[in-house]
Design an enzyme around this catalytic site. Sequence first.
Site, PDB file in Angstrom:
ATOM      1  N   ASP A 551       0.660  -0.964   0.299  1.00 38.32           N
ATOM      2  CA  ASP A 551       0.210   0.081   0.280  1.00 38.32           C
ATOM      3  C   ASP A 551       0.933   1.731  -0.032  1.00 38.32           C
ATOM      4  O   ASP A 551       2.342   1.797   0.488  1.00 38.32           O
ATOM      5  CB  ASP A 551      -0.605   0.191   1.162  1.00 38.32           C
ATOM      6  CG  ASP A 551      -1.973   0.700   0.924  1.00 38.32           C
ATOM      7  OD1 ASP A 551      -2.588   1.359   0.196  1.00 38.32           O
ATOM      8  OD2 ASP A 551      -2.683   0.969   2.169  1.00 38.32           O
ATOM      9  N   ASP A 627      -8.718   4.029  -1.831  1.00 42.74           N
ATOM     10  CA  ASP A 627      -9.714   4.418  -0.952  1.00 42.74           C
ATOM     11  C   ASP A 627     -11.351   4.929  -1.389  1.00 42.74           C
ATOM     12  O   ASP A 627     -11.129   5.941  -1.310  1.00 42.74           O
ATOM     13  CB  ASP A 627      -9.688   5.376  -0.447  1.00 42.74           C
ATOM     14  CG  ASP A 627      -7.660   5.397   0.329  1.00 42.74           C
ATOM     15  OD1 ASP A 627      -7.445   3.520   0.543  1.00 42.74           O
ATOM     16  OD2 ASP A 627      -6.864   5.901   0.810  1.00 42.74           O
TER      17      ASP A 627
END
Length: 953
Positions: A551, A627
């Site tokens: 990430d 996200d």
Amino acid sequence: MGLCISLTHAVDRSNFKTCEQSSFCKKQRNVKPENSPYRALLNSLEVTEKSIRLQLINEVNKVPLLLEVYGLQGNMTRIKINELIPLKPRYEVLDVLIQDPPTVPLAIIGKDESSLELGFSNNVYKLIITSKPFRMDIMTGNELLLSINSRGLMVFEHLRQKKDSYTEKISSTFGSMWSKIKNVFISEKKEENVENEDVKEELDPGNDKTNPVEQPEDADSQNESQETEDEAGMWEETFKTHTDTKPNGPSSVGLDFSLPGFEHVYGIPEHADNLKLKTTDGGDPYRLYNLDVFQYEIFNPMALYGAVPLMLAHNIRRTLGIFWLNAAETWVDISSNTAGKTLFGKMLDYVQGANEIPQTDVRWMSESGIIDVFVLLGPSPFDVFKQYASLTGTQALPPLFAIGYHQCRWNYNDETDVQTVDAGFDEHDIPYDVIWLDIEHTDGKRYFTWDPNKFPNPKNMLQNLALKKRKMVSIVDPHIKIDSGYRIHSELQSRNLYVKTKDGNDYEGWCWPGSAGYPDFTNPEMRSWWTSLFAYDQYQGSMDNLYTWNDMNEPSVFNGPEVTMHKDSVHWGGWEHRDVHNLYAFYVQMATAEGQIQRSGGTERPFVLTRGFFAGSQRYGAVWTGDNSAEWDHLKVSLPMCLSLALTGISFCGADVGGFFKHPSPELLVRWYQAAAYQPFFRAHAHLDTPRREPWLFGEDNKQLIRAAIRQRYTLLPFWYTSFYHAYKTGEPVMRPMWVEFPGDVETFSLDDQYMLGNALLVHPVVEQNARGVQVYLPGNGQFWYDVHHHQRYTGPQNLYVPVTLSSIPVYQRGGTIVPRKERVRRSSSCTHNDPYTLYVALDAQDFAEGDLFVDDGHTFNFQKREEYLHRRFTFKNNSLIARSASAKGHFNTVAWIEQVIVLGVSKPSAVILKLSDGSESSLDFEHQAEPLVLTIRKPAVNVGAEWMLYIL
């Protein structure tokens, strides 16, 4: 997992630049069409074994450029433009291409004073270079496919010395040095017996006989009035509180492409937008610049986490691709026009008998590097996929477990929490393969560690999962906590492997651990060392069922400009971050995947999920759309986002089920599971501040609906796995837009609320709140489509209104296809390894169908290295189903067998006979349903690897 601010606020746009705030984008956009200053010096032509080379001259500043044109195998051409004599080398992208692309000879088939005509691919294609203004046109026969610089928007900002008090004192000396370099260059050309009077005139301003305007005294000086006007953004640029020093000054490149006859263009992910790219007139261009965008907005061209600079254009006759190989910040403008606006276009209109041809114009603008562009000439969509795959590689074949269901959140608290969630899936009889751990599992955000209180016995936890044939994924981000007691940091520092500041110090930024250093993944030594960290004796507590999530690898820097790294930071080889920014995440995933492979001695296939990506990232694993939010529009946009990625080689895509931010209603969560069950990467994930979302927490009715969707996914795993094998072999996408399968049907060109899986399944997820029905377009003249749930047959083309309830997932099997399934319910994919198969045979109007099945061990490279696999071909024709090998190679022993054959669209037979390869025959039990027509043949009981035939009498 971006910077956490508040769940109630959307993206703060002020954190990210518009084109107007990006000096090079603004400057290039101010260049107007026509009056291009570039001229091709045709007398400088050199023909080499691999390419043709000639020089271009900017007639305003007299800076010479080198144009190289390559004919490539498979109907492609490559065009490179660089400075002929740069002050220092300009960055050229490394490691993305899987090889030096094989070339084919370019034949000079015509030349005069104003143009040069080249032929390639057996002269099927012609490339015409026009001298003044410089322009390139690619044709086949009398058809113009694509024009380059036809609008005169090419920009190539040469490297130069900054005009300050010091350089002014030495400017005359520098000018003299430049003149000597030019004279040496011209002399060398004369020695090569090249006719270069034209070149000499353009390189020697003192010899100018054609332009009455007084030229600068050296090639380092550009148009002075323009340079003064743009001085503020050329050598230094400030955005908010951040100042980007530009030691090399302006270095941007840009080029325009015109596509006559094309109205639909796609690709250039990642953007939260429709599949068909929109025109950008009056708004910002599409931006390609990997960024950590908190709670991103949808339906706009803002940059997101990844960037693939590949665009596809499609019409009813042809598909083309433009691959812009540049890793710097890039903007792409799209506009509509007509080919008849140029003299050349009018001539072609006359030849083709057309009055006006629809046209799309595309303009690429990058901050640094060179112009390096591949034109993929198709002509079919699958030809373009194959061409692009020949350059950047194909989708890695994932281990079978990776295409199962993944359960994640930020964060599962401790080992007890993991055990409880894992047991919950068994208690509620829901299959899953992988449970994930986010950043809180580490010891103080130190990656490759475990929190000693919450995860004191990670091996025990992993062994308990392994007993159920399940896996775990832990997060490993590329920001390293600056802590002298942290081994990873100390070694990076001692090995001098961090990215540097412009002053030569280790670059530091703020991220989850606090103050953090950023490993320089562009450095091969750094990647090799990172790879070694995944060894079991290095990553303490890890086992062979632990995989990795990268990430924040854009890279995300909370206190950096645009929440990323400073562009004037310095990487291996002295390259600025501005040159390599979009490659950073690509290298992180590369090194991580290699680490997993190396830890197994090269035996096991890796699984790595990455948020940031670039062209070629498909070789190393999966991506997700970042996200997102628990909103209906975010569910809806997940379809075109993954379709866009699939068109650019990255098939292994998915979106966080339920939305990362906010809390989904039960209806939204159910619909998201139903949609995601038919997307390549299937993972539920949620933010730290959201309520828990395990599938059984929303009431019994909703649990059953979610369980049904997940079970549908597992039933189709053989089909998914075979589709991924095709993606690995040919580059064709697993999840694909409708127009890919129906390239001549204009009704499909803008569709992005439904799609195909392989060539067999049409999926139209329900993505509207309170939906009572959906409109499904069934294409194909006379094409049969079968509802996979009820087997009702429909004939295309038609717009079909389908009533839906909360349990509905509209999916249709295409007539003419055969889909393998496994219908026994198991707790994970590995548990199904020896289970029997059911073949669903959907007949077309000619009572024909075919399909295939790929089988191997599901996790090693043995299918590659030892040819340990089965690839079976099933063909139904003349009322017979034939099973045979689809490949002359491959062998694999399995006990899995054929349990059922279900034939859709066949009349009731009098008997069904099974004939084996040894000549023996037997009669099989069957059941026939008249409405809809469904024949169920029970227990052929033949091994999936056997040769056999079914006769339907």
